[in-house]
Design an enzyme around this catalytic site. Sequence first.
Site, PDB file in Angstrom:
ATOM      1  N   LYS A   1       0.835  -1.186   0.000  1.00  0.00           N
ATOM      2  CA  LYS A   1       0.000   0.000   0.000  1.00  0.00           C
ATOM      3  C   LYS A   1       0.881   1.252   0.000  1.00  0.00           C
ATOM      4  O   LYS A   1       1.999   1.230   0.523  1.00  0.00           O
ATOM      5  CB  LYS A   1      -0.863   0.041   1.277  1.00  0.00           C
ATOM      6  CG  LYS A   1      -1.892  -1.045   1.416  1.00  0.00           C
ATOM      7  CD  LYS A   1      -2.608  -0.894   2.753  1.00  0.00           C
ATOM      8  CE  LYS A   1      -3.612  -2.025   2.994  1.00  0.00           C
ATOM      9  NZ  LYS A   1      -4.822  -1.861   2.165  1.00  0.00           N
TER      10      LYS A   1
ATOM     11  N   ARG B   1      -9.847 -11.852   2.652  1.00  0.00           N
ATOM     12  CA  ARG B   1     -10.790 -12.873   2.173  1.00  0.00           C
ATOM     13  C   ARG B   1     -10.137 -14.256   2.152  1.00  0.00           C
ATOM     14  O   ARG B   1     -10.828 -15.264   2.249  1.00  0.00           O
ATOM     15  CB  ARG B   1     -11.323 -12.481   0.799  1.00  0.00           C
ATOM     16  CG  ARG B   1     -10.295 -12.436  -0.308  1.00  0.00           C
ATOM     17  CD  ARG B   1     -10.743 -11.622  -1.504  1.00  0.00           C
ATOM     18  NE  ARG B   1     -10.786 -10.198  -1.191  1.00  0.00           N
ATOM     19  CZ  ARG B   1     -11.143  -9.262  -2.067  1.00  0.00           C
ATOM     20  NH1 ARG B   1     -11.509  -9.607  -3.299  1.00  0.00           N
ATOM     21  NH2 ARG B   1     -11.164  -7.987  -1.717  1.00  0.00           N
TER      22      ARG B   1
END
Length: 460
Positions: A240, A314
């Site tokens: 990020k 996830r």
Amino acid sequence: MTDFAVLLQPDKGQPATPLHVVDTTGLDAWLATQPAPVRAMLKATGFKAAADSVAMVPHDGAMIAVAGVADATALRPWSLARAADTLPEGAYRLANGAPGDAALGWLLAHYRFDRYKKDEVAKGARILLTNDPARIDAMVGEVQAVALVRDMVNTPAADMGPAEIAAEAERLAKAHNATVTIVEGAELERGYPMIHAVGRAAARSHAPRLVELLWGDERHPRLAIVGKGVAFDSGGLDIKPGSGMRHMKKDMGGAAHAIALAGLIMRARLKVRLHLLIPTVENAIAGNAFRPGDVLTSRKGLTVEVTNTDAEGRLILGDALTRACETPPALLIDFATLTGAARVALGPDLPATFSNDDDLAADALAAGIAADDPLWRLPLHDGYDDSMKSDVADLTNSPDGGMAGAVMAALFLRRFVEPGIPWLHLDTFAWMPSAKPGRPRGGDALGLRAIWGLLRRRFN
């Protein structure tokens, strides 16, 4: 943690400042019942009874407190939060009834995260008296659960890593005679390969693990609760930018919600067989980090091509959901700070809510409205399912295109939920970007009270 129990006390006639609750439509009628000096003082201060306005006026050698609210006939959980944060130290009693749900905001106005501010002077307690003592214990428990979420999310990853998240579950287990199993190391790699892959690059002190808690009578309906516990999310090799990493200590917000909800369930002795699962990792970068292009074999046996290492939540949830379904629950709920797309669509206040059961979704949304903890349903649109196809595996973890990100993540999770099991997925922000009365900037419980209301109605 603040001792909230001392802030809400039974009214036994002890000395207290009267607190009048007024709204704009009822202000004139209320003023007509007050002595002339009180009317004159409020007029001089410009008090109009707008929501979240507060005034203190002297009368006969004492003080009268007045709080403006949106609707004085139906106090909501946050109606008195501004008053609790503004009024001086002391005891208060409502002049016109019991506080009801508004006690929640009164108590949470006292919340402070001061773990790293040793020299900060605490504001004095504002005690609220109630003539409905039967509600005190449940209200204090709910407030403590919200405060636990806030504390866990606000704590930086150096002090709230996978081991500390596991310790919170163990603390609850000890308090309520539950059993905890922690799977880590080689056993984790064999049994929960996606959890292990995501967390294996972290330092040994932040090694990945799966935390399982079991509580309650086995004859009762099984309730599985799963919480995403990414203690810090660098994004992995798909790193990020700094702005995106700034608040990633909060990426374990799903775990905080799940642990706090488990505490509420056990405290209230809800008639369920509780199965709490917390997959907890740090998504770090090292020579052994999982890579874009890697193919992971999940606990369920499905293979997943990693197209983005920043879509790691996830992956760990997939293995945990598989485990939750191995002894089929009557209800399966997961909490996760899963996608930025949910925040773009709905903002911070509304957890994106997905379900494979329309009645369950409707009940959850109704519980959110009742608790003033709103949810918003988004679709599990079957038409997008093909977007997860991979050329080399059963599915990808992050489809190309960047559209419908929250829906895509939910569809990915659905692959690991067995058909026929009622399932709710909450993509929650777990963070208040700007302060509101009773809700300071920082970690917060968003969706927790809604789901607690749902469970009370279903299982109590």
